[in-house]
Enzyme design. Sequence first.
Site, short mmCIF file in Angstrom:
data_model
loop_
_atom_site.label_atom_id
_atom_site.label_comp_id
_atom_site.label_asym_id
_atom_site.label_seq_id
_atom_site.Cartn_x
_atom_site.Cartn_y
_atom_site.Cartn_z
N LYS A 127 0.86 -1.19 0.00
CA LYS A 127 0.00 0.00 0.00
C LYS A 127 0.89 1.22 0.00
O LYS A 127 2.03 1.16 0.47
CB LYS A 127 -0.86 0.01 1.27
N ASP A 167 -7.03 4.34 -4.33
CA ASP A 167 -7.69 4.20 -3.03
C ASP A 167 -8.31 5.58 -2.78
O ASP A 167 -8.53 6.32 -3.77
CB ASP A 167 -6.66 3.79 -1.94
N1 GLU Z 1 -7.46 0.26 -2.72
C1 GLU Z 1 -8.19 -0.93 -3.00
C2 GLU Z 1 -8.18 -1.84 -1.80
O1 GLU Z 1 -8.23 -1.36 -0.69
C3 GLU Z 1 -7.78 -1.59 -4.31
C4 GLU Z 1 -6.34 -1.92 -4.45
C5 GLU Z 1 -5.93 -2.40 -5.84
O2 GLU Z 1 -6.77 -2.44 -6.75
O3 GLU Z 1 -4.76 -2.72 -5.99
O4 GLU Z 1 -8.18 -3.05 -1.87
#
Ligand code: GLU
Length: 446
Positions: A127, A167
């Site tokens: 992340k 996100d």
């Molecule tokens: N931000 C999204 C999550 O919390 C998607 C992440 C992504 O598609 O890599 O899972």
Amino acid sequence: MPSTRLQEVYSNLVANNPGEKEFHQAAKEILESLEPVIKERPEYTDRALLDRIVEPERQIMFRVPWMDDKGEYHVNRGYRVEFSSVLGPYKGGLRFHPSVNLGIIKFLGFEQIFKNSLTGLAIGGGKGGSNFDPKGKSDDEIMRFCQSFMTELQRHIGENVDVPAGDIGVGGREIGYLYGQYKRIRNSFDAGVLTGKGLNWGGSLVRTEATGYGLVYFAEEMLKDAGTSFDGKTVVVSGAGNVATYAIEKAEKLGAKVVTASDSSGYVYDPEGIDVELLKQIKEVERGRINEYADRRSSATFVANGSIWDVKCDVALPCATQNELDGDAAATLVKNGTKFVAEGANMPCSPEAIKTFSQAGIHYAPGKASNAGGVATSGLEMEQNASRSHWSFEQADERLHSIMVGIHDTAVATAEEFGFPGNYMVGANIAGFVKVADSMIDMGVI
Ligand code: GLU
């Protein structure tokens, strides 16, 4: 958490990551759920496996300087926490929000490991983001920020290494600016390096809708297990971003009446059911505030000060942000007769809220299971990029649907197997963990 090994891992984690309270919270929830599996399979405590799993493989922090439209200079901090690559390249979104700090990114990265494991796809967990506040910024300011952010991030990512996406605060516009800068610096059209791309340049159909749709597909299975459906249910959705918007759209399609949406300024209550096209127009197209929805729709009222969880509903779908639903809010939901809660956001329910739900017999789905549709469809986008193909909407939606049903069934079966029938949280945490832990054992002490 009666196991002394689990307790030890947790207290070391708190000591080694001081002040990172969201990370502590996310880790505690998972470690507590592991009790029954550790008892049965003590090999999971060998060779410091648990200590390794809570320590990110790599943590990157960097300076992001940028210039605003008035010619003034600003500096933000960028993050990428590459938590686990045991199942595949690091995978997870980027969050741009003033609240972002290392602890928040670590909590999100840690959750992502187990979420991604549950999807059944070959994706590790990571992340990133920045404490940059996109609110009120012009397109040019957003672009300059994204270009500066990517100028540093590009050296750390790659389609087989680390694949960021969106996100909170990072959507299609930001992914476009980030990808453009990546491509320019690397002189290579590596479509698989980012997901959530535009449909003309490597994006997948359904990625935009995926988290919200997936949430409702998961909740639909929960409702089915309880012998009911969305048809005729009153639903409270918090948030008005990508997850909330498409959760509202899909729940309404299945016959529910969704009566709320919210942003940081307050919530709207619309007893006629949220007009999702109007919501999209205001939030997605105009990037406006939620009160404008009530200004333009006579059946709706705007509530600036008050809790959205006071609104009576059968199903609650928190889709805004972490810890938005606390113990008091949970008690109100119980009092109002809510029977189902499924998380669209990451960790929106506090530990007290989760306890309240379990005591009241509310069916509760944790985000790492119920919101996995976003990252799962990112995985599908990576598949399409790798094979240079482009699926139809129906094809991608069908894969998403079957992945969500699969996650639901796995969580149910695992909870049952370990003696916690009906407990989606324990089932999801154990199922997500086992695949990661077994793979770590296979690969030696890494
Ligand atoms: N931000 C999204 C999550 O919390 C998607 C992440 C992504 O598609 O890599 O899972």
